[in-house]
Design an enzyme around this catalytic site. Structure first.
Site, mmCIF file in Angstrom:
data_model
loop_
_atom_site.group_PDB
_atom_site.id
_atom_site.type_symbol
_atom_site.label_atom_id
_atom_site.label_comp_id
_atom_site.label_asym_id
_atom_site.label_seq_id
_atom_site.Cartn_x
_atom_site.Cartn_y
_atom_site.Cartn_z
ATOM 1 C CE LYS A 35 -0.426 0.048 5.042
ATOM 2 N NZ LYS A 35 -1.338 0.134 6.198
ATOM 3 N NE ARG A 130 -7.103 0.704 11.269
ATOM 4 C CZ ARG A 130 -5.818 0.589 10.954
ATOM 5 N NH1 ARG A 130 -5.001 1.618 11.064
ATOM 6 N NH2 ARG A 130 -5.345 -0.561 10.518
ATOM 7 C CE1 TYR A 256 13.275 32.127 6.074
ATOM 8 C CE2 TYR A 256 13.559 29.807 5.504
ATOM 9 C CZ TYR A 256 13.372 31.126 5.131
ATOM 10 O OH TYR A 256 13.276 31.436 3.789
ATOM 11 C CG MET A 304 10.324 24.574 0.000
ATOM 12 S SD MET A 304 9.475 25.748 -1.062
ATOM 13 C CE MET A 304 8.122 26.261 0.006
#
Length: 364
Positions: A35, A130, A256, A304
């Site tokens: 998956k 679930r 940053y 980024m």
């Protein structure tokens, strides 16, 4: 030249990890869980290495079609079943096995017109809460399926919530065995953690196991056990290069938010990888990384397209130096994806699946 970031898929590691599972449960049949595009490795890239499995387990019809197009004629299991009634037409055409976990899926089967009976896996909610029928309704769901001419064979499936934790699986095994003890059909219970950690327990062993993350070289119960503890090999390496170098003085800040401040003179490498490539922004100062196969650390906040690493103690490091973000360095050193993920407060699963489409991928 292209930007130097690269994901490398190691076919030999996939084969090794598959064999490692075989050794743990030699009497069980094995679903290779592919998956999420084979956990980010790519179904087409992983297929040849994993075709020694007895079947493939996945989520959606498009993935199943891709596996059939690759030439696989063995079992394919839709582990969430079908999502609407017309999906059953493709199940019939492609010969897909599918999980049944709710009344609606039984209703769709009852209305489905087919000449070939379906192989279904009836799912029990044994405590995960679930998908699946609760234990008190499980036998009635089986009776409904067993009465349908559209159903050829019924198997039984559930999913462990705590196979990798202290609570364990006993509470779920008890309700599963009580509800299925006299029903005919194959059983499937074990995920990666149960397959490796609990394979010695006769109560846990079933006809089919469903290894997922272990096939790709990540430990299912890190940090209790590492990939090396389980004898696994990393199936993916994410590597790049240093593209710039900065000399920092004591008191200088970096990146940053200025969340890192140098307490002494140091050398910083700027690396071509960022959160837009799938590297977690949560992996800040202290996250391990290899430069020229030597262990060092990430510094400051992930950008980024770039991140920063400490080169102060790495002799000869500079622009062009190899950076291994996880996986295998060219000198044979290894950095576990689990260790990187743990530093970022997440799991190896997420890092594998999050590698961005802009990152080139090769198979070795």
């Amino acid at each position: 030249m292209p930007r130097p970031i690269l994901a490398t898929i190691h076919s030999s590691a996939l084969r090794h990890n598959l064999e490692r599972v075989r050794q743990a449960v030699p009497d069980a049949k094995l679903w290779a869980v592919i998956k999420a595009n084979a956990y980010g490795h790519g179904i087409e890239r992983a297929f040849d290495a994993l075709r020694g499995a007895d079947g493939f387990a996945l989520l959606d019809l498009a993935e199943a079609e891709r596996v059939r197009q690759l030439g696989w004629r063995g079992p394919i299991l839709l582990i969430e079943g079908v999502f609407e009634a017309r999906d059953l037409e493709l199940c019939s055409r492609l010969g897909l096995w599918h999980v049944v976990h709710c009344d609606e899926q039984i209703d769709w089967l009852a209305a489905h017109k087919t000449q070939v009976g379906h192989r279904v896996f009836l799912k029990m909610n044994s405590g995960m809460n679930r998908l699946g029928f609760p234990p008190e309704r499980y036998r009635s769901a089986w009776a409904r399926l067993n009465a349908l001419p559209q159903v050829d064979e019924i198997s039984f499936i559930s999913h462990f919530s705590d196979a990798d934790g202290p609570r364990g699986v006993g509470h779920q095994l008890q309700v599963f065995h009580a509800a299925t003890q006299d029903l005919p059909g194959e059983r499937s219970l074990c995920n990666s953690a149960a397959t490796l950690a609990l394979a010695h327990d006769a109560q846990v062993r079933c006809d089919w196991v469903r290894p997922g993350i272990v096939l790709y070289g990540s430990s299912p119960d890190y940090p209790l056990h590492s990939d090396q503890d389980w004898g696994l090999q990393p199936a993916m390496t994410l590597s790049t290069r240093v593209i710039g170098v900065q000399q920092m003085r004591a008191g200088d800040t970096l990146g940053y938010g200025s969340i890192f401040t140098a307490d002494a003179p140091m050398t910083v490498g700027v690396v071509a990888c960022g959160y837009a490539d799938g590297y977690p922004r949560s992996c800040s100062t202290g996250t391990p990384v290899l430069v020229n196969g030597q262990r060092t650390r990430v510094l400051g906040r992930i950008s980024m397209d770039m991140l920063n690493v400490d080169l102060t103690s790495i002799d000869g490091a500079g622009v062009g130096s190899e950076v291994t973000l996880w996986g295998n360095a060219s000198n044979g050193a290894r950095l576990s994806i689990d260790e990187v993920a743990h530093a970022g407060g997440t799991l190896g699963y997420e890092l594998m699946c999050a590698v961005a489409p802009r990152v080139p991928v090769v198979v070795d």
